[in-house]
Design a protein around this motif. Sequence first.
Motif, PDB file in Angstrom:
ATOM      1  N   VAL A 138       0.754  -1.247   0.030  1.00  0.00           N
ATOM      2  CA  VAL A 138      -0.089   0.065   0.087  1.00  0.00           C
ATOM      3  C   VAL A 138       0.897   1.206   0.075  1.00  0.00           C
ATOM      4  N   LEU A 139       0.532   2.438  -0.520  1.00  0.00           N
ATOM      5  CA  LEU A 139       1.223   3.721  -0.733  1.00  0.00           C
ATOM      6  C   LEU A 139       0.452   4.490   0.335  1.00  0.00           C
ATOM      7  N   LEU A 140       1.357   4.962   1.346  1.00  0.00           N
ATOM      8  CA  LEU A 140       0.825   5.855   2.596  1.00  0.00           C
ATOM      9  C   LEU A 140       1.458   7.154   2.329  1.00  0.00           C
ATOM     10  N   ASP A 141       0.411   8.214   2.933  1.00  0.00           N
ATOM     11  CA  ASP A 141       1.011   9.685   2.903  1.00  0.00           C
ATOM     12  C   ASP A 141       1.681   9.740   4.549  1.00  0.00           C
ATOM     13  N   HIS A 192       3.133  -7.286  10.853  1.00  0.00           N
ATOM     14  CA  HIS A 192       4.253  -6.713  10.487  1.00  0.00           C
ATOM     15  C   HIS A 192       4.439  -5.718   9.319  1.00  0.00           C
ATOM     16  N   VAL A 193       5.269  -4.474   9.625  1.00  0.00           N
ATOM     17  CA  VAL A 193       5.027  -3.507   8.667  1.00  0.00           C
ATOM     18  C   VAL A 193       6.506  -3.345   8.175  1.00  0.00           C
ATOM     19  N   THR A 194       6.664  -2.986   6.947  1.00  0.00           N
ATOM     20  CA  THR A 194       7.934  -2.525   6.430  1.00  0.00           C
ATOM     21  C   THR A 194       7.558  -1.346   5.377  1.00  0.00           C
ATOM     22  N   VAL A 195       8.250  -0.251   5.585  1.00  0.00           N
ATOM     23  CA  VAL A 195       7.938   0.815   4.829  1.00  0.00           C
ATOM     24  C   VAL A 195       9.349   1.381   4.299  1.00  0.00           C
ATOM     25  N   ASN A 196       9.095   1.562   2.906  1.00  0.00           N
ATOM     26  CA  ASN A 196      10.037   2.300   2.151  1.00  0.00           C
ATOM     27  C   ASN A 196       9.864   3.520   1.553  1.00  0.00           C
ATOM     28  N   ARG A 197      10.852   4.215   1.250  1.00  0.00           N
ATOM     29  CA  ARG A 197      10.304   5.790   0.597  1.00  0.00           C
ATOM     30  C   ARG A 197      10.376   5.569  -0.774  1.00  0.00           C
ATOM     31  N   VAL A 198       9.269   6.174  -1.436  1.00  0.00           N
ATOM     32  CA  VAL A 198       8.958   6.275  -2.872  1.00  0.00           C
ATOM     33  C   VAL A 198       8.840   7.659  -3.223  1.00  0.00           C
ATOM     34  N   GLU A 199       9.465   8.049  -4.343  1.00  0.00           N
ATOM     35  CA  GLU A 199       9.199   9.435  -4.826  1.00  0.00           C
ATOM     36  C   GLU A 199       8.249   9.674  -5.984  1.00  0.00           C
ATOM     37  N   LEU A 200       6.842  10.138  -5.509  1.00  0.00           N
ATOM     38  CA  LEU A 200       5.804  10.045  -6.573  1.00  0.00           C
ATOM     39  C   LEU A 200       5.949  11.319  -7.792  1.00  0.00           C
ATOM     40  N   ASP A 201       6.788  12.283  -7.295  1.00  0.00           N
ATOM     41  CA  ASP A 201       6.776  13.542  -8.255  1.00  0.00           C
ATOM     42  C   ASP A 201       7.893  14.037  -7.470  1.00  0.00           C
ATOM     43  N   ASP A 202       8.649  15.038  -8.238  1.00  0.00           N
ATOM     44  CA  ASP A 202       9.774  15.890  -7.970  1.00  0.00           C
ATOM     45  C   ASP A 202       9.640  16.398  -6.476  1.00  0.00           C
ATOM     46  N   GLY A 203      10.270  15.726  -5.605  1.00  0.00           N
ATOM     47  CA  GLY A 203      10.531  16.244  -3.919  1.00  0.00           C
ATOM     48  C   GLY A 203       9.258  15.783  -3.226  1.00  0.00           C
ATOM     49  N   LEU A 258       5.910   3.268   0.608  1.00  0.00           N
ATOM     50  CA  LEU A 258       5.347   2.076   0.307  1.00  0.00           C
ATOM     51  C   LEU A 258       5.516   0.885   1.530  1.00  0.00           C
ATOM     52  N   ALA A 259       4.216   0.843   1.908  1.00  0.00           N
ATOM     53  CA  ALA A 259       4.247  -0.297   3.137  1.00  0.00           C
ATOM     54  C   ALA A 259       4.038  -1.630   2.591  1.00  0.00           C
ATOM     55  N   THR A 260       4.853  -2.610   3.072  1.00  0.00           N
ATOM     56  CA  THR A 260       4.410  -4.068   2.992  1.00  0.00           C
ATOM     57  C   THR A 260       3.811  -4.537   4.273  1.00  0.00           C
ATOM     58  N   LEU A 261       2.631  -5.081   4.149  1.00  0.00           N
ATOM     59  CA  LEU A 261       2.055  -5.680   5.383  1.00  0.00           C
ATOM     60  C   LEU A 261       1.674  -7.177   5.457  1.00  0.00           C
ATOM     61  N   ARG A 262       2.307  -7.868   6.571  1.00  0.00           N
ATOM     62  CA  ARG A 262       1.778  -9.111   6.478  1.00  0.00           C
ATOM     63  C   ARG A 262       1.985  -9.620   7.900  1.00  0.00           C
ATOM     64  N   GLN A 263       1.355 -10.890   8.352  1.00  0.00           N
ATOM     65  CA  GLN A 263       1.238 -11.227   9.572  1.00  0.00           C
ATOM     66  C   GLN A 263       2.663 -11.916   9.843  1.00  0.00           C
TER      67      GLN A 263
END
Length: 191
Positions: A100-103, A169-180, A185-190
């Motif tokens: 999922v994408l998160l703000d 369990h939540v893993t979150v990585n930063r993703v650039e949608l537009d300039d700046g 990008l969160a990956t959710l699993r049990q």
Amino acid sequence: AQDLPKRDLNPSEAQVLSMTITREPGQSLCNSWDVTDYRGEPITIGFVARVLAEEQDDGSQRLVLRAMNWRGENDGQSHPHDYLAQRILQGLAEPGCYRVLLDLTHWTLLKWLDEPVPFFDWRASLAGDHKIHPDDRAQMARMAEEFATGSTSGTLRMVANDGGWTPVHVTVNRVELDDGVFAGLATLRQP
């Protein structure tokens, strides 16, 4: 987030998601997208969005993002889907993991990249109320601090479908949608 198509990536969708994050008055977007409907059929939708400042009764202002879509007709000038990005997403899909994408400013859900997670109430936990177990607030604060300089992961108890708590369990990585403009990008699993 429930209405945006899963896995279908549209060329201007990053702009819409960026508008949701930056919320600058005067931003607007008008476009059409070719998407797949709930029956799996290709359709064209028209889409408009704008950000404006509304004056309240007390004289203060609040920002409002308004968006609308409607079924349209294909004019033959549609923009191609980002098939490479879609293939990459599909190649990284794992059974039992939900992306999922998160703000990152408000930690709210923007768009599911997979089907919505079935093992907790994501509407309560990610879509506004931010209901996590009170004892996990320090864990969430640690994750937010780590995320400022890179990716992060941890296990948080979220609202279960039956109203109790379930560990996620939540893993979150930063993703650039537009300039700046960045999303998580969160990956959710049990666990």
